[in-house]
Design a protein around this motif. Structure first.
Motif, PDB file in Angstrom:
ATOM      1  N   LEU A  65     -95.293 -53.786  91.383  1.00 19.70           N
ATOM      2  CA  LEU A  65     -96.157 -54.765  91.521  1.00 19.70           C
ATOM      3  C   LEU A  65     -95.898 -55.967  92.262  1.00 19.70           C
ATOM      4  N   GLU A  97     -99.140 -58.165  85.578  1.00 15.84           N
ATOM      5  CA  GLU A  97     -99.138 -56.770  84.981  1.00 15.84           C
ATOM      6  C   GLU A  97    -100.187 -56.517  83.932  1.00 15.84           C
ATOM      7  N   GLY A  98    -100.880 -55.712  84.109  1.00 14.16           N
ATOM      8  CA  GLY A  98    -101.819 -55.464  83.018  1.00 14.16           C
ATOM      9  C   GLY A  98    -103.264 -56.125  83.104  1.00 14.16           C
ATOM     10  N   THR A  99    -103.324 -56.567  84.204  1.00 16.60           N
ATOM     11  CA  THR A  99    -104.663 -57.721  84.235  1.00 16.60           C
ATOM     12  C   THR A  99    -105.558 -56.723  84.901  1.00 16.60           C
ATOM     13  N   ASN A 100    -106.914 -57.010  85.108  1.00 16.22           N
ATOM     14  CA  ASN A 100    -107.810 -56.276  86.108  1.00 16.22           C
ATOM     15  C   ASN A 100    -107.631 -56.461  87.249  1.00 16.22           C
ATOM     16  N   ARG A 145    -104.948 -53.871  88.165  1.00 15.36           N
ATOM     17  CA  ARG A 145    -105.224 -52.554  88.226  1.00 15.36           C
ATOM     18  C   ARG A 145    -106.224 -52.395  89.409  1.00 15.36           C
ATOM     19  N   VAL A 146    -106.827 -53.170  89.921  1.00 11.95           N
ATOM     20  CA  VAL A 146    -107.662 -52.914  91.410  1.00 11.95           C
ATOM     21  C   VAL A 146    -106.877 -52.830  92.375  1.00 11.95           C
ATOM     22  N   LEU A 175    -103.695 -52.350  92.464  1.00 15.16           N
ATOM     23  CA  LEU A 175    -102.737 -50.943  92.212  1.00 15.16           C
ATOM     24  C   LEU A 175    -103.487 -49.980  92.535  1.00 15.16           C
ATOM     25  N   HIS A 176    -104.769 -49.626  92.305  1.00 21.81           N
ATOM     26  CA  HIS A 176    -105.518 -48.618  92.626  1.00 21.81           C
ATOM     27  C   HIS A 176    -105.765 -48.439  94.095  1.00 21.81           C
ATOM     28  N   LEU A 207    -113.692 -48.639  88.338  1.00 15.38           N
ATOM     29  CA  LEU A 207    -112.558 -49.114  87.485  1.00 15.38           C
ATOM     30  C   LEU A 207    -112.921 -49.547  86.224  1.00 15.38           C
TER      31      LEU A 207
END
Length: 223
Positions: free
Chosen positions: A8, A14-17, A20-21, A23-24, A49
């Motif tokens: 990342l 790390e771990g935030t929305n 998440r988006v 990385l997706h 998501l």
């Protein structure tokens, strides 16, 4: 060998929305699930998501800043279309940097380092999944850069290879291309075992430039 996707970026938490988006979408590009020109709708990503559109919008801005996507007025976000000259240039720069790094790696490598690299080669040869092979290949190259100790080499090459080019290349490999790539890696291992810097440098340069030639041949319809 499970760490084959890039880490990342430091500018995301790390771990935030937002992360998440990011990385997706990024991992979808690297895996080949998202292809050049695919549109990235804010509403669709938010629904997929389970997040609001605000973190989606911020993640897309970060992805555009990092070179994965482009955002056009009135057209929205889409996976970046790669300019052939840009792709070729990235391979040429990598060949220079990684060739030098391979030379240095041959001088510095330990028995433990060599075993780890050979295990990565084993993993690639045992898999017929393009995304997995390209990821393991990336890990192999990053480990060689790290062992080499060449200042800034890992950072520069990471910027060049985080652009889904590795996966794009592997997805266009024929069986012959795959066998050549595996053979290149084994020649590198031999050079490292012998601590032969010139051989390691030559093998790495040929390995990278041959991959570039594969893409160029397909682009021109020559194969």
């Amino acid at each position: 060998m499970e760490d084959y996707l890039p880490d990342l970026p430091a500018h995301l938490t790390e771990g935030t929305n937002v992360a998440r988006v990011y990385l997706h979408v990024r991992d979808g590009i690297i895996s080949g699930a998202l292809r050049s020109g695919d549109k990235l709708g804010e509403a669709a990503l938010a629904a997929e998501l389970g997040v609001s559109r605000t973190p989606v919008r911020e993640a897309l801005r970060n992805l555009a800043a990092d070179g994965y996507i482009e955002v056009r007025p009135h057209a929205g976000a889409m996976v970046r279309r790669w300019n052939p000259d840009e792709v070729n240039s990235s391979f040429e720069v990598r060949a220079d940097i990684e060739g030098t790094a391979a030379y240095r790696c041959a001088e510095r490598i330990t028995a433990h380092d060599l075993l780890e690299l050979e295990q990565l080669c084993d993993g690639m040869e045992a898999s017929d999944d393009a995304a997995l092979r390209s990821g393991l290949n990336r890990t192999l190259h990053m480990r060689i850069l790290r062992i080499s100790g060449v200042a800034h080499a890992e950072k520069i090459v990471t910027q060049l290879t985080d652009l889904a080019i590795l996966t794009m290349t592997y997805r266009q490999f024929s069986d012959e291309d795959t066998a050549r790539s595996d053979g290149d890696h084994r020649l590198l291992m031999r050079a490292f075992r012998l601590r032969d810097g010139p051989l390691a440098q030559a093998a790495m340069r040929v390995h990278i430039l041959s991959a570039a030639a594969t893409l160029e041949e397909r682009r021109r319809g020559l194969r």
